[in-house]
Design an enzyme around this catalytic site. Structure first.
Site: not given
Ligand code: URA
Ligand code: CA
Length: 433
Positions: A82, A161, A183, A187
């Site tokens: 990521h 989220d 967050s 994901k």
């Molecule tokens: N990117 C994300 O996916 N979440 C956040 O809280 C900030 C940046």
């Protein structure tokens, strides 16, 4: 349980239980907690922070708020990479086939670009025929056979989220380490990762402007990952200037092919090797980073990385022969050079503004509905630390419009030439704990 009690507890600096965090996330997702209470709690977290247990609980509650992708039918350790986002960040296009060619399965769920940062799916779609609309069954089958496939984002991943991020965006609570870290990690975990390698960007083109901020976020994410049973590592890399030379969809595919052939830009190659080595180690295919790097270098030298890219494109109905002939990628009508106004050393190429210039050419979306032009973008000929003579080309603009004075102005305002300067550091830190 009452939401007001949870808010007051966090407001007063106390530690929330797993049950309280789950209650908040579940009821908020189901619209049983109003936005004003959720934003009040987010603000309390912003000021009072969360400890490791709370962060892990928040992450897993968000993972379980929606679909969780089941990749258990794929053999091996599924490692996901990521990046916190950057300009001209071509790494995924190179890493996915490279790491796969060494035997680490890459089951990638990707998104489209928004704003000045590009999306991997958009870039790949510049290959004729390629698409990511495949069934989950086919996705699993392709990863088992070829070790790499990319699928579009599923509709109902981490709805908690999605809702909370939208709320944070308008309540001054985005910039909170526990909230950002949970967050992002939620994901990745919901998308099925067993192990995660994070590329946390720092610099003007990044979300985290300073190395200290980036480091704090990286540590937070690595701890969450390891606390919920996902082997996680991170690097802090520089996003002061765009990565590599190409910015724009088809142009970045061409750059990826060149990098897989061992002829890529120095910074992109180095970042790919650093992240790739980590992926190989957490994927269990090498005992240390040195051995992993050697495997990756071999895969580039003997051509297996490039062949894996070809197979990957063909498996998803793309024209794999682009790896032999990059001229088959979409090309813009005009190629216009931007010349150096004076001699000296390039000391600044402001990444996010260069990203905006590329978007003005049509390479990026302003809104989710916009169409993008896959052929346009920029090729940098000079990077920060390079010498340049007056009248020499700083970059080439690939455009389908002849009249691009606004783009040229934007570029000229954001490239600085001085009398002294040094090459920037690309990789600031590697974080394994
Ligand atoms: N990117 C994300 O996916 N979440 C956040 O809280 C900030 C940046
Ligand atoms: Ca690039």
């Amino acid at each position: 349980m009452r939401m007001v009690d949870i808010i007051e507890k966090k407001r007063d600096g106390q530690i929330l239980t797993k049950q309280e965090i789950e209650y908040f996330i579940n009821e908020y997702t189901n619209d049983n907690i109003p936005d004003y209470q959720a934003s009040s709690l987010a603000m309390a977290i912003y000021f009072q922070d969360m400890n490791d247990d709370e962060r892990a609980a928040l992450t897993m509650a968000m993972v379980n708020s929606g679909d969780v992708i089941d990749l258990s039918d794929i053999e091996g350790i599924k490692v996901d990479k990521h990046s916190t986002g950057g300009v001209g960040d071509t790494t995924t296009l190179v890493l996915a086939p490279l790491v796969a060619s060494v035997g680490v399965p890459v089951a990638k769920m990707s998104g489209r670009g928004l704003g000045h940062t590009g999306g991997t799916i958009d870039k790949l779609e510049s290959v004729e025929g390629f698409h990511v609309e495949i069934s989950e069954d086919k996705f699993v089958k392709l990863v088992n056979e070829a070790k790499v496939a990319v699928i579009g984002q599923s509709g109902n991943l981490t709805p908690a989220d999605k809702k909370l991020y939208g709320l944070r965006d308008v309540t001054g609570t985005v910039n909170s380490i526990p909230l950002i870290a949970s967050s992002i990690m939620s994901k990745k975990i919901a998308a099925g990762a067993d192990a995660i390698v994070l590329d946390v960007k720092t610099g003007n083109g990044a979300f985290m402007k300073t190395i200290e901020e980036a480091e704090a976020l990286a540590h937070a994410m690595v701890r969450i990952g390891n606390n919920v049973g996902r082997n996680t590592m991170a690097i802090i890399s520089d996003m002061g200037q765009p990565l590599g030379n190409a910015i724009g969809n088809a142009l970045e595919v061409k750059e990826a092919i060149e990098t897989l052939q061992g002829k890529g830009p120095k910074d992109l190659t180095e970042l790919v090797m650093t992240l790739g080595s980590q992926m190989i180690v957490v994927g269990g295919k090498a005992k240390d980073l040195g051995e992993a790097r050697q495997l990756l270098e071999n895969a580039i030298q003997n051509g297996s990385a490039l062949e894996t890219f070809r197979t990957f494109l063909e498996n998803q109905d793309g024209d794999g022969s682009v790896v032999d002939d990059v001229e088959k990628l979409p090309q813009a009508k005009y190629q216009i050079e931007l010349l150096a106004p004076k001699s000296g050393i390039v000391t600044e190429i402001v990444a996010n503004e260069i990203g905006v210039a590329s978007m003005m050419l049509g390479a990026g979306r302003q809104t989710k509905e916009d169409d993008i032009d896959l052929s346009v973008g920029l090729i940098l000929h000079k990077k920060v630390g390079d010498k340049v003579n007056e009248g020499e080309a700083l970059l080439t603009i690939h455009s389908n419009k002849e009249q691009i004075d606004d783009v040229k102005d934007k570029l000229n305002q954001n490239i600085t030439i001085s009398q002294t300067g040094t090459e920037p550091t690309l990789i600031h830190k590697i974080i394994t704990e």
